[in-house]
Design an enzyme around this catalytic site. Structure first.
Site, mmCIF file in Angstrom:
data_model
loop_
_atom_site.group_PDB
_atom_site.id
_atom_site.type_symbol
_atom_site.label_atom_id
_atom_site.label_comp_id
_atom_site.label_asym_id
_atom_site.label_seq_id
_atom_site.Cartn_x
_atom_site.Cartn_y
_atom_site.Cartn_z
ATOM 1 N N CYS A 35 0.861 -1.190 0.000
ATOM 2 C CA CYS A 35 0.000 0.000 0.000
ATOM 3 C C CYS A 35 0.890 1.231 0.000
ATOM 4 C CB CYS A 35 -0.889 -0.018 1.253
ATOM 5 S SG CYS A 35 -2.164 1.263 1.234
ATOM 6 N N CYS B 199 -1.015 4.152 7.164
ATOM 7 C CA CYS B 199 -1.823 4.287 8.378
ATOM 8 C C CYS B 199 -1.036 3.640 9.528
ATOM 9 C CB CYS B 199 -3.187 3.633 8.192
ATOM 10 S SG CYS B 199 -4.055 4.353 6.775
HETATM 11 FE FE1 SF4 Z 1 -3.329 1.067 3.269
HETATM 12 FE FE2 SF4 Z 1 -4.174 2.467 5.411
HETATM 13 FE FE3 SF4 Z 1 -5.845 0.692 4.252
HETATM 14 FE FE4 SF4 Z 1 -3.670 -0.146 5.629
HETATM 15 S S1 SF4 Z 1 -5.471 0.931 6.477
HETATM 16 S S2 SF4 Z 1 -4.345 -0.898 3.652
HETATM 17 S S3 SF4 Z 1 -2.159 1.478 5.153
HETATM 18 S S4 SF4 Z 1 -5.009 2.577 3.346
#
Ligand code: SF4
Ligand code: SAH
Length: 411
Positions: A144, A148
């Site tokens: 990703c 986060c």
């Molecule tokens: Fe990506 Fe944030 Fe979703 Fe995790 S929570 S997959 S880091 S967008």
């Protein structure tokens, strides 16, 4: 207890490997009808006037019957089947690992062939059986780009977007392994759950941010919901986004599936820390986009996901601010107990705190189910996915088990 498919067993390995896609042939899976017709004609194996009919036949075999070899398409002449086989692929990805949790949750590690100059990639897909339904959690990217702070996938860099074919392949292969193509013989080695509908719902909540891979996700979901094929109702498909505001309206307009927003905080300062895309698209813009989501009504609510982090976002003030923020939006609030992973500094809120938080929100008129963590013993729960390229070291696994035993977030 964890059950793991033994793919060192030579028979199983050979059976799975024989179904692994040949990388050099173009795949028919994931093409729209028009693209499929064009590909068949361009390959010179189907005359233009027959293309529509052939596409219809292929569509049925691929998505209703679920076959993964042209030789099984009995109403297509042998010559054409051979030609199709020479030009195109419809095979499944390689299954590197299949784990079955004590609670019936399954996690697969799929390997897709290299594309262009890239390397083969591995991604995870999770199946969660529940009373009366089964939900498949599908990945949209390898890794990703977002970071986060509470998410395990966020610690893995983006390797690449998945193609529409690879997104659909997760659904098709899961259905193979669950014996969920009723008009077809169950493939060798599949472990079929005793009863119930197998994959009745899908959620784009695996690895990656689906709205950063909009076109492929759209194409895959339109095929998954096509009434003459896999035929999943759009109301049973949920796309979860961390808040890519410019793509939210299009999601409703062009895909028409249910929307989930990874909210996790009700003020910008905190959300900037937890979900850093908030700095680009702050809460005001996000909430505004939600209000304008096409088709929004009390019968089609937006789900707001809220991960419960001890002493970070779990006070009653937070709950009040959350209710205030969502005022007037047809919404469900999904409270997710934080799932720990090795190296995280966060802890899950105490159970009592989660219940108080949920009660407050319920009293304010919102359905606020607490999501029961599933498949934690195989690291299949939300935010725990991370693929083979960065698989846990044994020491990390042991550390994680110790965290769970110590009660960190084990609900
Ligand atoms: Fe990506 Fe944030 Fe979703 Fe995790 S929570 S997959 S880091 S967008
Ligand atoms: N990228 C998309 C979809 C994948 S994440 C998104 O962020 O919405 C699916 C859900 O799991 C999101 O709500 C995400 O915030 C949540 N999640 C991530 N890590 C988690 C963790 N460790 N514990 C609980 N939920 C987590």
């Amino acid at each position: 207890m964890t059950f793991s498919l033994d793919i060192t067993d030579s028979n199983t390995r050979a059976a799975l490997a024989s179904r692994a896609a040949a990388p050099q042939k173009a795949s028919l899976v994931g093409l729209s009808r028009a693209e499929m017709a064009e590909a068949l004609v361009a390959a010179g194996i189907v005359p233009e006037r027959q293309a529509r009919m052939r596409v219809q036949q292929l569509w049925h075999w691929l998505y209703v019957r679920g076959v993964s070899e042209f030789s099984q398409m009995f109403n297509i002449s042998k010559d054409l089947r051979t030609a199709l086989h020479q030009h195109f692929a419809i095979a499944r990805p390689e299954i590197v690992e299949e784990q079955i949790s004590a609670d019936g949750t399954r996690k697969w590690l799929f390997r897709f062939p290299a594309r262009g100059a890239g390397r083969p990639v591995e991604i995870e897909t999770v199946y969660i059986p529940e009373e009366g339904r089964g939900t498949l959690c599908i990945s949209s990217q390898v890794g990703c780009t977002l970071t986060c702070s509470f998410c395990h996938t966020g610690t893995q860099k983006l390797v690449r977007n998945l193609t529409a074919e690879e997104i659909l392949a997760q659904l098709l292969t899961a259905r193979d392994r669950l014996g969920d193509f009723p008009d077809r013989d169950t493939p060798a080695g599949a472990i079929v759950p005793a009863d119930g509908r197998k994959v009745s719902n899908i959620v784009m909540m695996g690895m990656g941010e689906p709205l950063y891979n909009f076109e492929a996700v759209k194409q895959a979901l339109l095929i998954a919901s096509d009434g003459d094929g896999l035929a999943l109702s759009k109301r049973r498909i949920t796309l979860s986004t961390s808040g890519v505001v410019p793509e939210i309206f299009r999601t409703g307009e062009e895909i028409g599936v249910m929307l989930a927003i990874s909210l996790h905080a009700s003020n910008d300062d905190l959300r900037d820390l937890l979900v850093p895309i908030n700095k680009k698209y702050p809460l005001k813009d996000l909430i505004d986009a939600c209000r304008k989501y096409p088709g929004l009504s009390n019968a089609r609510r937006i789900t707001f996901e809220y991960v419960m982090l001890k002493d970070v976002n779990d006070s009653l003030e937070d709950a009040k601010a959350l209710v205030q923020l969502l005022k007037g939006i047809p919404a469900k609030i999904n409270l997710i107990p934080f799932n720990p992973w090795p190296g995280t500094n966060y802890q899950c809120s105490d159970w009592e705190t989660i219940e108080k938080f949920a009660d407050f929100i319920n009293n304010a008129g919102y359905a606020s189910p607490i999501r029961t963590p599933r498949g934690r013993d195989i690291l299949a729960a939300c935010g725990q996915l991370k693929s083979e390229s960065e698989r846990l070291k044994k020491s990390e696994r042991l550390a994680l088990e110790a965290m769970m035993i110590a009660g960190h977030g084990e609900a």
